[in-house]
Design an enzyme around this catalytic site. Structure first.
Site, PDB file in Angstrom:
ATOM      1  N   CYS A 195     -16.517  21.737 -28.604  1.00 43.65           N
ATOM      2  CA  CYS A 195     -15.413  21.318 -27.742  1.00 43.65           C
ATOM      3  C   CYS A 195     -15.358  22.237 -26.519  1.00 43.65           C
ATOM      4  CB  CYS A 195     -14.094  21.390 -28.510  1.00 43.65           C
ATOM      5  SG  CYS A 195     -12.645  21.073 -27.467  1.00 43.65           S
ATOM      6  N   ASP A 254     -17.629  19.869 -32.843  1.00 41.47           N
ATOM      7  CA  ASP A 254     -17.328  18.436 -32.913  1.00 41.47           C
ATOM      8  C   ASP A 254     -18.483  17.740 -33.615  1.00 41.47           C
ATOM      9  OD1 ASP A 254     -14.817  18.271 -31.624  1.00 41.47           O
ATOM     10  OD2 ASP A 254     -15.769  18.383 -29.649  1.00 41.47           O
TER      11      ASP A 254
END
Ligand SMILES: [Ca+2]
Ligand SMILES: [Ca+2]
Ligand SMILES: [Ca+2]
Ligand SMILES: [Ca+2]
Ligand SMILES: [Ca+2]
Ligand SMILES: [Ca+2]
Ligand SMILES: [Ca+2]
Ligand SMILES: [Ca+2]
Ligand SMILES: [Ca+2]
Ligand SMILES: [Ca+2]
Ligand SMILES: [Ca+2]
Ligand SMILES: [Ca+2]
Ligand SMILES: [Ca+2]
Ligand SMILES: [Ca+2]
Ligand SMILES: [Ca+2]
Ligand SMILES: [Ca+2]
Lengths: 152, 152, 152, 152, 152, 152, 152, 152, 152, 152
Positions: free
Chosen positions: J50, J57
């Site tokens: 992120c 992620d």
């Protein structure tokens, strides 16, 4: 945890063995020896030959075992399963035989194999073998393969 | 809405016709004549014979049509489909033939049939026929029969 | 957004109407009038009677519409659908009739109904009606009701 | 593993027997005799007749057994099941009877049969029989046939 | 196997009984008497009334039993279940009551009923009753009804 | 069966209680007192607050119990569950607390609760509590809530 | 690709806004401005209040849009959706209103919203709105939310 | 309908061809010549070799075509597909090649093939080829093969 | 219920630990100490490295435990699992090691972990470990992760 | 068909590239050049960081393209996707960027990418990009990734 491992086949190029007899399984030290746990392999890419008609058969295999001193390295398992490509045997014979060879060579605490064969004559055969009653305290989930249902 | 209907087979005992030719389909007045709509029948209980080997075949059939003057009463349809029990035909022939007989006799605005046959030699055959392009403005959902997937 | 609404049935106790004719549908102002959008009701609790045998029939109904001046309040819809409990009609008649009454009374931009009936004689009937081609620019997902598949 | 087998029907053309009594099941030597394991057959292509109305019935059958001296060859099983095509019996009778004949003739360690019949009058019947409590140490997964759920 | 049976309702036209008390269940001789096996009925077409509000309720019922001297004929069961159409009772009362009547009248070795009710206030109720611990050696699969999950 | 019941909330309008402490559960006489059976509630509409961040949490709850003298009326249960809307507690605390309050107040033979919470930080928490080992002879199906699987 | 972004809420603690009006949506620069693509949000954790009864409602929302100059940061979207917790509106009003506010503020090329509400009175409402016909060349998969099916 | 057919392989024993070049496909007269319809084969039992590593590859193939003068007999198709067992080719090459050979030899109105290969390196490849735009008025359902999803 | 908690990481920004050794797990007081219950975490976002090839591996992990004095705070668990991103270990070693560290530090009544790894060489490995036989009276549902099935 | 290919990475050991910029994609000659067909890759093993919080992620990616002169070799694609392991970008940026790099370098007739990201804050983001309208006559099935549904 464990040191750098040194398997025979993983990370190497290796040709497919011509027969199950020619296939060598690679048993590496159990990184959690002394612990009771379960390892499961799902192998949907399996094919052998019918001993009567010589036609190809296909199966989805699932193998569960509780390791003792060694674990089987998965690339060597893949090559072993691939070696049945030109091998002829009944579904019952083939499935139980794979389980028994692994059990005899690896000497795990316990082992089982489920063979889920593709339908012939509209009727698939499933074969289920285990080396004995599972050890006390082993966690052993269902294999969860969907049953054959025809169409509709 | 409509008056008390008087169908030939529904609510009566009726023996299974011996052949498709012997089966009579019962076409009753369309209770919503003048309206464009779709009727769907799902018939998972279908069996016929292989024209080469004489062995039983099984299929799941789905029939869609847009009624004109009549609708087909479902018990007569059940008896008609049951009459294929001793009839021998290729999958392609059988499926299209059922659709064409219904279309020729009932004269709906439009009709289609999907035949989803059980696997033979590991390979199922599906057959899809329609009487032409569907009418403008007809709502026509997918038949949604699950594809054959083998095992695993 | 909208003020406190004042529907006839929602939040009130109301007895089930004895016939479809006796049922009153409550149309309330469309809180987003002037906007093209779709409303969908899924009603899996529907039962009526067979006009030939008098036996109960069951269906799962799905109704889609694009509101114009009003929307139908869902409790009044529930009571209307419940009023078919002692009403006798063919599947085709009943399904299309419900759609047409809602369309005629509510005067939406467009409406459709899918009736997914439980099997009789091993063969379920589905009925699909719409008031015309859907308006340009309306978003209209599939109703997605699972097809009947028999057993296995 | 095992030598070249010589079954009676597999790899041969064979007509469908006219009755269950006329059907011959082929029991071949168990290639893993002395081993406790399970064989499962799924047979979604089964049809018989209703003893009261004479109308066709359909079922999805699943048979599990633990072999003793022999295993049943699957093509002979297919022909045996096909021989019920013109046989009339209640669902309960038919299902248990198939299981008991296999058990009586093959004399396996243990056997069970599940019969999952298509709905009649909106209500399917399932029948479950086993020859006794399963042997200790046998691995016996659920048959996993989806329940009937009507529509919606 | 069994002779030609002679049930009271199957193959006959029969009106829906007005109340559960008026319904007669037809118990026919168990064609496999002396054998321990299980019969399952799935009945997704069930409706009764709420004893407080008078509104219709709907349920999916599944009944399992191990027959003793008789089995219940399924058309009479269908008529009995249909007789609850105008009967008012709580979900818990209704489900257990159906199971207990069947158990008291038929006197099977064992019986259970699962009632899977449609949601009210966003919360469905399921009710599970059995006549006692299941007999030793009876094979008793899960009923497998999908849980309620709301949306998404 | 039972007389006309008289619950406190069902069939009445009732505001949502402001806190769990303010919520009153309505226990009505068990219509099948003396019988061992199971009642299941599925409540997918549950929300509370995180005690650390104050953000909303969501859960799907399933409650199973074996009634003794009373059963809990489902509308009062709905209002009780709704009263957690502004209540802050850890998932573990909240789930077990709901189960324990129902158990302490209703005094059933036995009770359990499963709380299936929506993911936070990519990881959902499920909480499972029961009041003790289930009574002998109680039929107790799995709750069958699908596991979280991320995407793909 | 893009520089270090600086959103208002992501990576910060932020209290839930008390009303939709009080909620601020954070629109950050589109990192792929000039490109036609689709962004989809699935929000299964949504709750508001019924404008007639004051009882909680729940929905699963799915929002699709084709960005223009900005994209909406997902934590601000989460807070905005959470702000409906004490807001009362009809399902139709609420769903379309959320879509229209996002469309009016963000000014994307195109936007749609699907609201899949939990059942009330046994009947769920789904609401589908889009800002117009989708742009040519935009790839727009179905939202794929499972339909409501009752029980069984 | 059609006379007794006389195919080359169906109902005969036939050895697996050693190469695709050695395989003969059997094209029999189209029993519904002059009619526009679709035939679908699903073949989940397919295996070939990787042209770089020599390791086995597996695929699930689905073939759709609209017959012209002939249809392909399914046992000859099975033998043709089986002949790839020792053939080495990239997934893209193999899939399109099978489709093009069938198209070139059979000369149907139209044909397409979908090849759904098992993952390698965690990434499966699917290949989709068609001979051109489908004919007007042909009914052509999706092939509906489930996407690969990894685990969880 | 419990007072305002004060966890180390929840509600705070925290960087990902560089190694499993560097990760600190946050054990907070069990809000229902003295009660036997189960907590389940599903963690589909897990990745580590292969100790032989250095390539990334992926797994879906599910952890079940029965708390004693403390529970593990889920954000600290997320950070711990994230710390394996650059850690190299065999599947068997990694899965059991995570379970054993949690068990050794938290000292719950009981703990188990299921590791469901993505396929390598077409064969996924699943690993199942538990700290011993589960406590009497603990409710312990299946983890229910779908088996790997290849394609089709 | 094609000669023995000579790819750069397949069949070789290769370290994971440190950044997307450092990753080299291997484009090999299209073995069916001149033919319009579609290639699909499903990549459920994708992870990046992120850009705001630095946390990992995860996504499931599906890439479809119609080859022109070359195809992308799948092992090089695997290494390229693996190179995002330490790369920080918004979901929208990352997904579209992968698609555009493949399109710019490989110059296929057409390409699209679907990125299905794991939920954050309870809300997953899906991103869909394509290089333009698909070519006429290309067969392009849905990607069929299941929508996120929360729990229950
Ligand atoms: Ca067979
Ligand atoms: Ca079926
Ligand atoms: Ca065939
Ligand atoms: Ca019928
Ligand atoms: Ca019946
Ligand atoms: Ca239903
Ligand atoms: Ca309720
Ligand atoms: Ca968490
Ligand atoms: Ca189970
Ligand atoms: Ca996944
Ligand atoms: Ca409603
Ligand atoms: Ca690859
Ligand atoms: Ca491997
Ligand atoms: Ca498969
Ligand atoms: Ca988010
Ligand atoms: Ca949900």
């Amino acid at each position: 945890m464990s040191d750098k491992p040194n398997p025979k086949f993983l990370g190497q190029n290796a040709a497919l063995p011509q027969t199950p007899e020619a296939a060598e399984l690679d048993y590496v030290p159990n990184p959690r020896a002394g612990t009771l746990y379960l390892v499961r392999f799902a192998a949907p890419e399996f094919t052998s030959l019918c001993p009567v008609t010589g036609q190809p058969d296909f199966a989805h295999l699932v193998i569960d075992y509780a390791p003792e001193a060694t674990i089987v390295e998965s690339k060597s398992l893949k090559l072993f399963l691939g070696s049945f490509r030109n091998h002829a045997a009944f579904h019952e014979d083939c499935t139980v035989g794979i389980g028994q060879r692994l059990f005899d060579e690896m000497k795990p605490k316990w082992l089982r194999i489920g063979g889920y064969w593709y339908p012939r004559g509209g009727i698939p055969i499933d074969v289920f073998w285990q080396s004995g009653a599972p050890p006390e305290g082993l966690w052993l989930p269902d294999q969860g393969v969907a049953p054959y249902r025809g169409r509709g």
